[in-house]
Structures are given as C-alpha cells and as structure tokens.
Scaffold this motif. Structure first.
Motif, PDB file in Angstrom:
ATOM      1  N   ALA A   1       0.752  -1.392  -0.100  1.00  0.00           N
ATOM      2  CA  ALA A   1      -0.009   0.036   0.168  1.00  0.00           C
ATOM      3  C   ALA A   1       0.904   1.185   0.150  1.00  0.00           C
ATOM      4  O   ALA A   1       1.985   1.413   0.658  1.00  0.00           O
ATOM      5  N   SER A   2       0.267   2.359  -0.788  1.00  0.00           N
ATOM      6  CA  SER A   2       1.268   3.665  -0.729  1.00  0.00           C
ATOM      7  C   SER A   2       0.758   4.325   0.524  1.00  0.00           C
ATOM      8  O   SER A   2      -0.602   4.588   0.507  1.00  0.00           O
ATOM      9  N   TRP A   3       1.737   5.133   0.924  1.00  0.00           N
ATOM     10  CA  TRP A   3       1.355   5.724   2.119  1.00  0.00           C
ATOM     11  C   TRP A   3       1.766   7.408   1.896  1.00  0.00           C
ATOM     12  O   TRP A   3       1.555   7.877   2.792  1.00  0.00           O
ATOM     13  N   ARG A   4       1.627   7.590   0.588  1.00  0.00           N
ATOM     14  CA  ARG A   4       1.736   8.806   0.177  1.00  0.00           C
ATOM     15  C   ARG A   4       0.751   9.880   0.610  1.00  0.00           C
ATOM     16  O   ARG A   4       1.195  10.914   1.144  1.00  0.00           O
ATOM     17  N   ASP A   5      -0.527   9.599   0.711  1.00  0.00           N
ATOM     18  CA  ASP A   5      -1.566  10.424   0.909  1.00  0.00           C
ATOM     19  C   ASP A   5      -1.921  10.371   2.777  1.00  0.00           C
ATOM     20  O   ASP A   5      -2.815  11.083   2.901  1.00  0.00           O
ATOM     21  N   TRP A   6      -1.166   9.753   3.234  1.00  0.00           N
ATOM     22  CA  TRP A   6      -1.432   9.699   4.983  1.00  0.00           C
ATOM     23  C   TRP A   6      -1.636  11.073   5.617  1.00  0.00           C
ATOM     24  O   TRP A   6      -2.216  11.052   6.438  1.00  0.00           O
ATOM     25  N   PRO A   7      -0.597  12.020   5.282  1.00  0.00           N
ATOM     26  CA  PRO A   7      -0.632  13.240   6.097  1.00  0.00           C
ATOM     27  C   PRO A   7      -2.181  14.218   5.653  1.00  0.00           C
ATOM     28  O   PRO A   7      -2.538  14.769   6.714  1.00  0.00           O
ATOM     29  N   THR A   8      -2.440  13.886   4.589  1.00  0.00           N
ATOM     30  CA  THR A   8      -3.938  14.449   4.273  1.00  0.00           C
ATOM     31  C   THR A   8      -4.989  13.791   5.126  1.00  0.00           C
ATOM     32  O   THR A   8      -5.775  14.647   5.840  1.00  0.00           O
ATOM     33  N   ALA A   9      -4.863  12.631   5.099  1.00  0.00           N
ATOM     34  CA  ALA A   9      -5.936  11.721   5.856  1.00  0.00           C
ATOM     35  C   ALA A   9      -5.698  12.202   7.192  1.00  0.00           C
ATOM     36  O   ALA A   9      -6.791  12.367   8.149  1.00  0.00           O
ATOM     37  N   ALA A  10      -4.625  12.259   7.971  1.00  0.00           N
ATOM     38  CA  ALA A  10      -4.279  12.666   9.208  1.00  0.00           C
ATOM     39  C   ALA A  10      -4.796  13.931   9.346  1.00  0.00           C
ATOM     40  O   ALA A  10      -5.420  14.298  10.741  1.00  0.00           O
ATOM     41  N   LYS A  11      -4.779  14.674   8.582  1.00  0.00           N
ATOM     42  CA  LYS A  11      -5.165  16.249   8.990  1.00  0.00           C
ATOM     43  C   LYS A  11      -6.546  16.351   9.025  1.00  0.00           C
ATOM     44  O   LYS A  11      -7.188  16.916  10.054  1.00  0.00           O
ATOM     45  N   VAL A  12      -7.427  15.455   8.172  1.00  0.00           N
ATOM     46  CA  VAL A  12      -8.864  15.729   8.072  1.00  0.00           C
ATOM     47  C   VAL A  12      -9.247  15.016   9.558  1.00  0.00           C
ATOM     48  O   VAL A  12     -10.066  15.432  10.160  1.00  0.00           O
ATOM     49  N   LEU A  13      -8.658  13.828   9.926  1.00  0.00           N
ATOM     50  CA  LEU A  13      -9.000  13.382  11.142  1.00  0.00           C
ATOM     51  C   LEU A  13      -8.765  14.151  12.231  1.00  0.00           C
ATOM     52  O   LEU A  13      -9.518  14.236  13.403  1.00  0.00           O
ATOM     53  N   GLU A  14      -7.710  14.872  12.272  1.00  0.00           N
ATOM     54  CA  GLU A  14      -7.376  15.867  13.354  1.00  0.00           C
ATOM     55  C   GLU A  14      -8.451  16.734  13.517  1.00  0.00           C
ATOM     56  O   GLU A  14      -8.745  17.269  14.530  1.00  0.00           O
ATOM     57  N   GLU A  15      -8.588  17.565  12.346  1.00  0.00           N
ATOM     58  CA  GLU A  15      -9.625  18.590  12.432  1.00  0.00           C
ATOM     59  C   GLU A  15     -11.083  17.942  12.662  1.00  0.00           C
ATOM     60  O   GLU A  15     -11.882  18.879  13.418  1.00  0.00           O
ATOM     61  N   LEU A  16     -11.248  17.020  12.520  1.00  0.00           N
ATOM     62  CA  LEU A  16     -12.657  16.355  13.139  1.00  0.00           C
ATOM     63  C   LEU A  16     -12.556  15.748  14.277  1.00  0.00           C
ATOM     64  O   LEU A  16     -13.488  15.264  15.052  1.00  0.00           O
ATOM     65  N   ASP A  17     -11.590  16.130  14.978  1.00  0.00           N
ATOM     66  CA  ASP A  17     -10.983  15.628  16.509  1.00  0.00           C
ATOM     67  C   ASP A  17     -11.489  14.089  16.649  1.00  0.00           C
ATOM     68  O   ASP A  17     -12.032  13.707  17.514  1.00  0.00           O
ATOM     69  N   ARG A  18     -11.078  13.238  15.758  1.00  0.00           N
ATOM     70  CA  ARG A  18     -11.401  11.939  15.760  1.00  0.00           C
ATOM     71  C   ARG A  18      -9.819  11.318  16.059  1.00  0.00           C
ATOM     72  O   ARG A  18      -9.297  10.611  15.191  1.00  0.00           O
ATOM     73  N   LYS A  19      -9.638  11.312  17.369  1.00  0.00           N
ATOM     74  CA  LYS A  19      -8.203  10.906  17.909  1.00  0.00           C
ATOM     75  C   LYS A  19      -7.981   9.500  17.699  1.00  0.00           C
ATOM     76  O   LYS A  19      -6.886   9.189  17.512  1.00  0.00           O
ATOM     77  N   LYS A  20      -9.176   8.564  18.072  1.00  0.00           N
ATOM     78  CA  LYS A  20      -8.982   7.298  17.817  1.00  0.00           C
ATOM     79  C   LYS A  20      -8.625   6.802  16.562  1.00  0.00           C
ATOM     80  O   LYS A  20      -7.622   5.861  16.213  1.00  0.00           O
ATOM     81  N   GLU A  21      -9.357   7.329  15.404  1.00  0.00           N
ATOM     82  CA  GLU A  21      -8.759   6.780  14.151  1.00  0.00           C
ATOM     83  C   GLU A  21      -7.678   7.657  13.574  1.00  0.00           C
ATOM     84  O   GLU A  21      -6.824   6.996  12.933  1.00  0.00           O
ATOM     85  N   LEU A  22      -7.424   8.816  14.212  1.00  0.00           N
ATOM     86  CA  LEU A  22      -5.915   9.349  13.974  1.00  0.00           C
ATOM     87  C   LEU A  22      -4.934   8.324  14.392  1.00  0.00           C
ATOM     88  O   LEU A  22      -3.948   8.104  13.741  1.00  0.00           O
ATOM     89  N   ALA A  23      -5.011   7.969  15.713  1.00  0.00           N
ATOM     90  CA  ALA A  23      -3.917   7.301  16.368  1.00  0.00           C
ATOM     91  C   ALA A  23      -3.865   5.803  15.491  1.00  0.00           C
ATOM     92  O   ALA A  23      -2.697   5.504  15.157  1.00  0.00           O
ATOM     93  N   THR A  24      -4.771   5.229  15.000  1.00  0.00           N
ATOM     94  CA  THR A  24      -4.962   4.195  14.140  1.00  0.00           C
ATOM     95  C   THR A  24      -4.055   4.304  12.869  1.00  0.00           C
ATOM     96  O   THR A  24      -3.281   3.364  12.566  1.00  0.00           O
ATOM     97  N   LEU A  25      -4.438   5.361  12.175  1.00  0.00           N
ATOM     98  CA  LEU A  25      -3.952   5.705  11.096  1.00  0.00           C
ATOM     99  C   LEU A  25      -2.171   6.034  11.155  1.00  0.00           C
ATOM    100  O   LEU A  25      -1.649   5.310  10.510  1.00  0.00           O
ATOM    101  N   LEU A  26      -1.982   6.595  12.350  1.00  0.00           N
ATOM    102  CA  LEU A  26      -0.565   6.990  12.354  1.00  0.00           C
ATOM    103  C   LEU A  26       0.290   5.487  12.842  1.00  0.00           C
ATOM    104  O   LEU A  26       1.560   5.405  12.301  1.00  0.00           O
ATOM    105  N   ILE A  27      -0.441   4.825  13.589  1.00  0.00           N
ATOM    106  CA  ILE A  27       0.218   3.814  14.108  1.00  0.00           C
ATOM    107  C   ILE A  27       0.558   2.723  12.654  1.00  0.00           C
ATOM    108  O   ILE A  27       1.587   2.047  12.699  1.00  0.00           O
ATOM    109  N   GLU A  28      -0.477   2.735  11.810  1.00  0.00           N
ATOM    110  CA  GLU A  28      -0.502   1.853  10.574  1.00  0.00           C
ATOM    111  C   GLU A  28       0.843   2.494   9.910  1.00  0.00           C
ATOM    112  O   GLU A  28       1.562   1.685   9.122  1.00  0.00           O
TER     113      GLU A  28
END
Length: 195
Positions: free
Chosen positions: A1-28
């Motif tokens: 899998a390509s992780w090129r777009d993870w910063p964008t996904a992380a920014k969206v999750l952070e802006e939505l205050d979805r900390k659990k999903e953000l943590a899961t993404l960052l750990i992956e």
C-alpha cells in the motif's frame, strides 16, 4: 500500500477531532511505511496530537520493529522519542499523591520493556538523543542500567561521563558507589578538567 496520502488523511481526522482513528492511522503508517521520513513524521505526530493511550498502543509496534528491523535505526530513534514523552508525562504524575503509585509502576514498566533499545542508543553521537536516553534511565531508575552506565564512566567524552554519573545518582544503586569513587579519586589525583 502507498502511504503517500497519509498526511492529508491525518489532517482531516485531526480537524474532525477523531483521535482514535487518527492514532490508528498513524500507528499503521509507522508499522507499514517504507520511507523512514514517513515513519518518523507519523510517530512524532502521534506523540503530539494524541493521548497517552495512543502512545501506549504505539510502544509495542515500535518495540517489535526495533527487533524485527534492526537494520533501520529510525525505529529505535522513534522509540527513544516516545519513551522520553511518556517518561515526562508519568514523571509529572508523581507529584500527585493520588497518581504517584500508578506513575511509578508505569515508569518501572518502561524501564523493563525498553531497557535494551534505550541502552543501545546510549552511545549515540547525537547529544540530544543521548540526553533523552539518560533522562529515560533516570526516570525509570532501572537497576539493570547500572552496569552499562558504570562502563560509560570510563569513556573519553566528558559530557557522556557526566551524564552517566547523574543517571547513576538518580538510580541510587550501591553497586555504583565504588566506580564513582574511583572516578572522583582519579580526578583529584590528576587535577580539575581531567575527568
């Protein structure tokens, strides 16, 4: 899998205050990205944008990566960074009598689980990394760190010797007394600036 777009996904999750999903993404990302820059950036973002529970989820991933991917020092560096943040937070909890016992237990656990990778980083040429390592050892007070720290008292680098001396004082092991006395005695015989 390509992780090129993870910063964008992380920014969206952070802006939505979805900390659990953000943590899961960052750990992956930390566990699966092949680019060390992505690994480091995701790990550091997790340490600043999430809570202690997320950091505790990252720790076993990094410990496994340190041993599974020993040829990639980025994982050990990130683990030292993680422990430095965790140790700082738990050390603050020591000031609250209601949390002190749990904080001591958490610090001792870090000292047990992370001792080998932390000690493997102690001779880093980067003073900032070494300083974080020694702060971790001081806070966790692992008696298993005494012998490696005593060995550092014989290094040529005076800053490293001083840091090891301070860490040994914090750990408070009687087995360090004789080597410390030897170091002090050598300094007195040769004169100031020799040790």
């Amino acid at each position: 899998a390509s992780w090129r777009d993870w910063p964008t996904a992380a920014k969206v999750l952070e802006e939505l205050d979805r900390k659990k999903e953000l943590a899961t993404l960052l750990i992956e990302v930390v566990d699966n990205a092949s680019d060390p820059t992505d690994v480091l950036a995701a790990g550091r973002q997790l340490m600043t944008a999430t809570n202690m529970a997320a950091m505790e989820r990252l720790e076993p991933v990094l410990l496994a990566a340190v041993f599974r991917r020993a040829h990639k020092p980025i994982y050990r560096k990130l683990l030292v960074d993680l422990y430095a943040v965790m140790v700082e937070r738990h050390s603050r909890r020591l000031l609250d009598p209601a949390q002190a016992a749990d904080a001591r237990q958490k610090l001792a656990g870090i000292g047990e689980r992370g001792l080998k990778p932390v000690l493997d980083s102690i001779d880093a040429s980067d003073l900032a990394v070494r300083t974080r390592v020694l702060r971790i050892l001081m806070a966790t007070r692992s008696h298993n760190a005494v012998l490696p720290l005593v060995r550092l008292l014989e290094e040529k680098d005076s800053v490293l010797r001083f840091q090891a001396l301070v860490a040994l004082a914090h750990i408070g092991s009687t087995s360090a007394v004789a080597p410390i006395e030897k170091l002090i005695g050598a300094r007195q015989r040769v004169g100031p600036g020799a040790v």
